[in-house]
Motif scaffolding. Structure first.
Motif, PDB file in Angstrom:
ATOM      1  N   SER A  11       0.820  -1.217   0.000  1.00  0.00           N
ATOM      2  CA  SER A  11       0.000   0.000   0.000  1.00  0.00           C
ATOM      3  C   SER A  11       0.852   1.265   0.000  1.00  0.00           C
ATOM      4  O   SER A  11       0.327   2.355   0.156  1.00  0.00           O
ATOM      5  CB  SER A  11      -0.942  -0.009   1.206  1.00  0.00           C
ATOM      6  N   GLY A  14       2.022   3.174   4.141  1.00  0.00           N
ATOM      7  CA  GLY A  14       0.829   3.290   4.938  1.00  0.00           C
ATOM      8  C   GLY A  14       0.979   3.750   6.374  1.00  0.00           C
ATOM      9  O   GLY A  14       2.039   4.140   6.830  1.00  0.00           O
ATOM     10  N   ASP A  98     -12.270   8.967   9.217  1.00  0.00           N
ATOM     11  CA  ASP A  98     -12.590   7.721   8.519  1.00  0.00           C
ATOM     12  C   ASP A  98     -11.472   7.387   7.543  1.00  0.00           C
ATOM     13  O   ASP A  98     -10.841   8.288   6.967  1.00  0.00           O
ATOM     14  CB  ASP A  98     -13.902   7.867   7.737  1.00  0.00           C
ATOM     15  N   ALA A  99     -11.238   6.100   7.338  1.00  0.00           N
ATOM     16  CA  ALA A  99     -10.290   5.601   6.335  1.00  0.00           C
ATOM     17  C   ALA A  99      -8.889   6.197   6.490  1.00  0.00           C
ATOM     18  O   ALA A  99      -8.252   6.576   5.522  1.00  0.00           O
ATOM     19  CB  ALA A  99     -10.840   5.846   4.926  1.00  0.00           C
ATOM     20  N   SER A 100      -8.408   6.253   7.726  1.00  0.00           N
ATOM     21  CA  SER A 100      -7.088   6.826   8.001  1.00  0.00           C
ATOM     22  C   SER A 100      -5.951   5.811   7.957  1.00  0.00           C
ATOM     23  O   SER A 100      -4.804   6.201   7.774  1.00  0.00           O
ATOM     24  CB  SER A 100      -7.074   7.471   9.400  1.00  0.00           C
ATOM     25  N   ASP A 102      -4.076   1.877   7.058  1.00  0.00           N
ATOM     26  CA  ASP A 102      -3.951   0.686   6.219  1.00  0.00           C
ATOM     27  C   ASP A 102      -4.064  -0.590   7.041  1.00  0.00           C
ATOM     28  O   ASP A 102      -4.409  -1.644   6.512  1.00  0.00           O
ATOM     29  CB  ASP A 102      -2.606   0.698   5.485  1.00  0.00           C
ATOM     30  N   THR A 126     -11.996   3.455  10.863  1.00  0.00           N
ATOM     31  CA  THR A 126     -10.724   4.132  10.627  1.00  0.00           C
ATOM     32  C   THR A 126      -9.838   3.417   9.612  1.00  0.00           C
ATOM     33  O   THR A 126      -8.805   3.964   9.208  1.00  0.00           O
ATOM     34  CB  THR A 126      -9.945   4.329  11.946  1.00  0.00           C
ATOM     35  N   LEU A 127     -10.224   2.216   9.186  1.00  0.00           N
ATOM     36  CA  LEU A 127      -9.448   1.490   8.169  1.00  0.00           C
ATOM     37  C   LEU A 127      -9.809   1.962   6.766  1.00  0.00           C
ATOM     38  O   LEU A 127     -10.974   2.203   6.453  1.00  0.00           O
ATOM     39  CB  LEU A 127      -9.729  -0.011   8.243  1.00  0.00           C
ATOM     40  N   LYS A 128      -8.791   2.062   5.919  1.00  0.00           N
ATOM     41  CA  LYS A 128      -9.027   2.326   4.499  1.00  0.00           C
ATOM     42  C   LYS A 128      -9.668   1.087   3.883  1.00  0.00           C
ATOM     43  O   LYS A 128      -9.477  -0.024   4.379  1.00  0.00           O
ATOM     44  CB  LYS A 128      -7.703   2.617   3.792  1.00  0.00           C
ATOM     45  N   PRO A 129     -10.414   1.242   2.788  1.00  0.00           N
ATOM     46  CA  PRO A 129     -10.962   0.062   2.106  1.00  0.00           C
ATOM     47  C   PRO A 129      -9.830  -0.920   1.772  1.00  0.00           C
ATOM     48  O   PRO A 129      -8.778  -0.524   1.277  1.00  0.00           O
ATOM     49  CB  PRO A 129     -11.597   0.638   0.841  1.00  0.00           C
ATOM     50  N   GLY A 131      -8.121  -2.449   4.019  1.00  0.00           N
ATOM     51  CA  GLY A 131      -7.181  -2.470   5.137  1.00  0.00           C
ATOM     52  C   GLY A 131      -7.277  -3.766   5.924  1.00  0.00           C
ATOM     53  O   GLY A 131      -8.249  -4.509   5.831  1.00  0.00           O
TER      54      GLY A 131
END
Length: 186
Positions: A11, A14, A98-100, A102, A126-129, A131
């Motif tokens: 990623s 990350g 949100d989505a912070s 990996d 808080t996970l990225k898609p 993750g």
């Protein structure tokens, strides 16, 4: 960590979040084995944050116990690590967008949250898609050779000591673990 590092490298380095629990520092009657094992796992959590730091852009370590984070901060400074950030926070209300991240880790921490579903939901939020989340929990006592050994030793010293019993409503029950993960969106 060995399974998360390839994902993090893919990623682009990350960011990870490491959510813990301070309960190893809380002593109480009939809690000696728990405190012993939990304190060891807190060490694992801190070591993991420091171990992952060279492989990622950023590590955010959160706990609601300032003492736990102070120890991590001291080790971070002693090693000259600049990308580990410790902050007091509630794992059930993480102070991140949100989505912070990996990857997210909670090694024997989330299992003690008063509202585990909220804790799982916060990790997911808080996970990225795509993750990765790594969450661990105790196994049932009768399946843990370490717990059997420790309680055997304690009973040798105090025959009245009772070993903990399996709690099928907790994360040691794989069905509960999976259900709570799925309810959070995993």
């Amino acid at each position: 960590t060995k399974h998360a590092i390839p994902h993090l490298r893919a990623s682009g380095g990350g960011a990870i979040i490491n959510v813990s629990s301070q309960m190893g520092h809380v002593g109480a009657v009939n809690r000696s084995v728990y405190c012993l094992t939990k304190h060891a796992l807190e060490g694992l959590t801190k070591a993991m944050a420091l171990e992952l730091a060279p492989h990622v852009a950023r590590v955010d370590a959160v706990d609601f116990a300032p003492a736990m984070l102070a120890e991590l901060e001291q080790q971070r400074r002693a090693r000259g690590i600049e990308n580990v950030f410790a902050q007091v926070a509630d794992g059930q209300a993480l102070p991140f967008a949100d989505a912070s991240f990996d990857a997210a880790f909670s090694m024997f921490g989330l299992m003690f949250f008063p509202d585990r579903r909220r804790g799982f939901a916060e990790l997911y939020r808080t996970l990225k898609p795509g993750g990765v989340a790594v969450v661990s929990s105790w196994a049932p006592v009768e399946q843990s050779s370490l717990m059997i050994l420790m309680f055997g030793a304690l009973r040798a010293a105090d025959p009245t000591r009772v070993a903990p019993q399996t709690n099928l409503l907790n994360l040691e029950n794989p069905e509960v673990f999976v259900r709570e993960l799925e309810q959070a969106g995993f």
